[in-house]
Enzyme design. Structure first.
Site: not given
Lengths: 270, 268
Positions: A78, A121, A124, A144
């Protein structure tokens, strides 16, 4: 090296800024296109991606979708600068992951073609797809924890379901990257190809799926997805109903007739 | 590439596309200290990135090629209360060099001008082609100080000379002359010392004018073949040939063959 040129025609009338959309035969190809940011998933990029996926899902001509980045990065997480200043309430009100949930509602099978970094992200997003084809150079990870948070777009759930509790724990709690080979060993991904061929390999898989009767493909995907959020009893029940339902399709009749007559079936998507 | 200055290496990119890398700690027989290790990792990364580099030629300054780990360097000094963490040193310093040499998709030639001992011998073994002068010698010296052969020696040496010979060399730590190294297949060419650099450069230039992509794929194929079963390898080989078949150099190679002339490869 950064952006692999696509041989297929660009489609769609929407003026996207952060993605490129293509159609080749009856597969759709979406390329994340923020190469200078290693395809970091901004709000705007996700908005365009979901819009494009929903649009392709509606198209009768597109029967499988390939989602890719470039050789260097599928998507590197992200936009951390965007998040650095955000408070809890900011994040809650923004509810950025709501949009991710809409990817789950796409009926058309989606294959992630991953090369380079698929981190946070990005990892994911790849796991949100139905299948993953990776290049030998792909690097996955949920880092993260290194910046004081945890995966927020499904990482703890999808990684755990794919690779099991022990491995998911190690990966999420250490934040270490893992290779395509490890991902293949653990059942997270479907295939590995040399970096020059990973997109071709994904497209080949997509074209094979696109050649199958679409109604059966759609119900097959739905039934498999059910396995993730129901009991075995409920899942078997769903499967059985879906199986019976397919007996109402023209393609089932064509498929079985062709089999008996020893010829190739011609499917209509009905 | 022009801006590369190193403390322990002399690096020069020739117009031919050969990147000459000279290990340059002659007073220490070019033994590895931390700086040399990290600079060598860096130069190999640069060689990988720079499309003008089409072959790497590695050699040593002075009378040695590379004497392996510098046992007097700080990270290796020890007293009774403090034992060194060699595992960390191997992972951070040697493993990246050996892996990069094997996976760098360009030919790596090595001109062994003098003694190649310990990790210095391993360094030579990890290159794609070895030329040596009569002054060269190879020593698997690890066992002499109570260590296990490192930097890939246990993997690469048996493949080059066979298990029996490799065990002999690694268990005894005896010095192997350039002639014996040639006889057992550890090196490709033995040359008089005054001709070594000239011949090594000529050979490197030849490789640098070759189909670079195909050399890279060839290295990938060999690496794969060394650690997989035949069926998996053959399937992988089909992929690599698919890639090679799409290169300009393949087109040129076939045209030149048909037209009965020497191909001019661009490395693409």
């Amino acid at each position: 090296m950064a952006t692999a040129p696509m041989k297929c025609e660009q489609v769609g009338t929407r003026p996207y800024d952060f993605i490129l959309a293509f159609q080749e035969d009856n597969i759709g190809i979406i390329q994340l296109n923020r190469p200078q940011k290693l395809n970091a998933i901004s709000l705007d990029l996700m908005k365009e991606l979901v819009d494009c996926l929903e649009w392709m899902d509606q198209s009768d001509d597109i029967r499988c979708i390939v989602l890719t980045g470039n050789e260097k990065a599928f998507a590197a997480g992200a936009d951390i600068e965007q998040m650095a200043k955000a408070s809890t309430v900011d994040m809650l009100l923004l509810d950025q992951f709501e949009r991710w949930d809409r990817i789950r509602k796409i009926h058309t099978p989606i294959i992630a073609a991953v090369s380079g970094y698929a981190l946070g992200g990005g990892c994911e997003l790849a796991m949100t797809c139905d299948m993953i084809v990776a290049s030998e150079t792909a690097r996955f990870g949920q880092p993260e924890v290194n910046i004081g948070v945890i995966p927020g777009a499904g990482g703890t759930q999808r990684l755990t379901r794919a690779v099991g509790k022990a491995r998911a724990m190690e990966l999420v709690l250490t934040g270490r990257m893992f290779s395509a080979e490890e991902a293949l060993d653990w059942g997270l991904i479907n295939q590995i190809a040399p970096v020059e061929l990973y997109l071709d390999t994904a497209k080949e898989l997509a074209k094979t799926i696109a050649s199958k009767p679409p109604v059966a493909v759609r119900l097959g995907k739905e039934a498999i997805m059910k396995a993730f959020d129901t009991t075995i009893e409920g899942g078997l029940d769903f499967e059985r109903k879906a199986f019976y339902l397919l007996f109402a399709s023209e393609d089932k009749q064509e498929g079985m007739n062709a089999f008996i007559e020893k010829r190739s079936p011609v499917f209509k998507g009905r | 590439m022009t801006a590369m200055t190193y403390e322990t290496l002399l690096v020069e990119l020739k117009a031919s596309g050969v990147l000459q890398v000279l290990l340059n700690r002659p007073d220490k027989l070019n033994a590895f200290n931390d700086t040399l290790s990290f600079e060598l990792i860096d130069v190999l990364k640069q060689a990988e990135k720079n499309p003008e580099v089409r072959c790497v030629l590695l050699t040593g300054a002075g009378r040695g090629f590379c004497a392996g780990q510098d046992l007097q360097s700080r990270s290796f000094s020890q007293n009774d209360s403090e034992r060194p963490h060699l595992g960390e040193s191997i992972r951070n310093r040697y493993m990246p060099i050996i892996l990069k040499l094997r996976t760098l998709e360009k030919p790596v030639v090595c001109a062994v001008n003098g003694v190649a001992a310990g990790a210095g011998a391993s360094l030579a073994l990890a290159c794609d082609y070895r030329l040596a002068s009569e002054h060269a010698s190879f020593i698997q010296s690890f066992i002499k100080v109570g260590l296990v052969p490192d930097s890939g020696a246990c993997s690469l040496l048996p493949r080059l000379v066979g298990l029996g010979r490799a065990m002999d060399l690694m268990m005894t730590g005896r010095k192997v002359s350039a002639q014996e190294a040639l006889d057992m297949g550890m090196i490709n060419q033995l040359l008089p010392s005054e001709e070594l650099m000239e011949k090594a450069m000529a050979f490197s230039q030849e490789l640098a004018s070759g189909p670079t992509k195909a050399y890279g794929l060839l290295k990938r194929a060999v690496n794969k073949a060394m650690d997989t079963d035949l069926a998996s390898y053959l399937s992988y080989e089909a992929d690599l040939q698919e890639i090679a078949g799409r290169t300009d150099d393949f087109k040129e190679g076939v045209m030149a063959f048909v037209e009965k002339r020497t191909p001019v490869f661009q490395g693409q």
